[in-house]
Design a protein around this motif. Structure first.
Motif, PDB file in Angstrom:
ATOM      1  N   UNK A  23      -8.387   8.787 -12.891  1.00  0.00           N
ATOM      2  CA  UNK A  23      -8.284   9.343 -11.548  1.00  0.00           C
ATOM      3  C   UNK A  23      -8.968  10.700 -11.431  1.00  0.00           C
ATOM      4  N   UNK A  24      -9.215  11.358 -12.571  1.00  0.00           N
ATOM      5  CA  UNK A  24      -9.804  12.697 -12.561  1.00  0.00           C
ATOM      6  C   UNK A  24     -11.319  12.579 -12.549  1.00  0.00           C
ATOM      7  N   UNK A  69       0.834  -1.202   0.000  1.00  0.00           N
ATOM      8  CA  UNK A  69       0.000   0.000   0.000  1.00  0.00           C
ATOM      9  C   UNK A  69       0.868   1.252   0.000  1.00  0.00           C
ATOM     10  N   UNK A  70       0.411   2.276  -0.738  1.00  0.00           N
ATOM     11  CA  UNK A  70       1.067   3.580  -0.849  1.00  0.00           C
ATOM     12  C   UNK A  70       2.459   3.518  -1.474  1.00  0.00           C
ATOM     13  N   UNK A  71       2.748   2.453  -2.193  1.00  0.00           N
ATOM     14  CA  UNK A  71       4.067   2.329  -2.818  1.00  0.00           C
ATOM     15  C   UNK A  71       4.045   2.792  -4.274  1.00  0.00           C
ATOM     16  N   UNK A  72       2.869   2.847  -4.927  1.00  0.00           N
ATOM     17  CA  UNK A  72       2.786   3.282  -6.320  1.00  0.00           C
ATOM     18  C   UNK A  72       2.632   4.793  -6.397  1.00  0.00           C
ATOM     19  N   UNK A  73       3.233   5.378  -7.411  1.00  0.00           N
ATOM     20  CA  UNK A  73       3.122   6.806  -7.691  1.00  0.00           C
ATOM     21  C   UNK A  73       2.335   6.964  -8.989  1.00  0.00           C
ATOM     22  N   UNK A  74       1.834   8.186  -9.252  1.00  0.00           N
ATOM     23  CA  UNK A  74       1.068   8.437 -10.481  1.00  0.00           C
ATOM     24  C   UNK A  74       1.928   8.145 -11.706  1.00  0.00           C
ATOM     25  N   UNK A  75       3.215   8.417 -11.623  1.00  0.00           N
ATOM     26  CA  UNK A  75       4.103   8.166 -12.765  1.00  0.00           C
ATOM     27  C   UNK A  75       4.221   6.672 -13.081  1.00  0.00           C
ATOM     28  N   UNK A  76       3.878   5.812 -12.115  1.00  0.00           N
ATOM     29  CA  UNK A  76       3.920   4.369 -12.340  1.00  0.00           C
ATOM     30  C   UNK A  76       2.699   3.869 -13.111  1.00  0.00           C
ATOM     31  N   UNK A  77       1.679   4.709 -13.230  1.00  0.00           N
ATOM     32  CA  UNK A  77       0.437   4.305 -13.883  1.00  0.00           C
ATOM     33  C   UNK A  77       0.444   4.676 -15.363  1.00  0.00           C
ATOM     34  N   UNK A  78      -0.362   3.999 -16.127  1.00  0.00           N
ATOM     35  CA  UNK A  78      -0.488   4.301 -17.557  1.00  0.00           C
ATOM     36  C   UNK A  78      -1.289   5.588 -17.724  1.00  0.00           C
ATOM     37  N   UNK A  79      -1.173   6.249 -18.884  1.00  0.00           N
ATOM     38  CA  UNK A  79      -1.969   7.466 -19.127  1.00  0.00           C
ATOM     39  C   UNK A  79      -3.472   7.192 -19.018  1.00  0.00           C
TER      40      UNK A  79
END
Length: 175
Positions: free
Chosen positions: A65-66, A49-59
């Protein structure tokens, strides 16, 4: 409590087991890479948990998320009025004067001058002079004579009189 060879052996085995089990995870993390993990086998339960950042996600995932825009909030209080501007023009007015310039008399062209001034309290900001008939052999020159007036000098090289007009743009200028 007395230490016996049997107790010492049990403690030694326990320490060795503890050391091996503690180092096994660290050793495994050094040996397993992302290339070695089969696609689709890591689940969200396997990710800390809380280890992923937005930059780790696909576009595409980032776009999800918006959320929708919320309602418009209440209007804020009106701020104080600002200071008056340094300059501002108002009260525009065009003053026009016309004068017939005589034609050639005895080989000499007719010449005359007219002046147009702004009313009291206004300044002249521009002026132009023109003849009613835009033909050749008619000349004019506009000159500022004061802050509130212009003068036009006309020269007519035609045999007939021509009308010269002078237009002065006036405005109230503070200061």
């Amino acid at each position: 409590m007395n230490a016996t060879p049997r107790t010492a052996l049990a403690v030694a085995v326990a320490v060795i087991a503890l050391v091996l089990s503690a180092g096994a995870g660290a050793t495994a993390s050094l040996l397993i890479t992302g290339k070695q993990i089969k696609d689709g086998t890591v689940s969200s339960r396997d990710i800390k948990n809380r280890s992923l950042k937005v930059k780790d996600l696909s576009p595409r995932a980032t776009a999800k998320l918006k959320g929708a825009a919320g309602p418009v909030g209440p209007r804020g209080a009106t701020g104080p009025a600002g200071p008056a501007g340094a300059s501002g023009l108002s009260g525009f007015e065009v003053v026009t004067r016309s004068l017939p310039i005589p034609g050639i008399l005895g080989g000499v062209g007719g010449t005359d001058t007219l002046t147009a001034a702004c009313p009291e309290g206004k300044k002249a900001i521009a002026a132009t002079a023109a003849y009613a008939a835009p033909v050749a052999n008619l000349l004019s020159q506009v000159t500022r004579t004061s802050e509130s007036a212009f003068r036009a000098t006309g020269v007519n090289l035609l045999p007939t009189p021509q009308t010269l007009s002078l237009e002065v743009v006036c405005a109230a200028i503070p200061g």
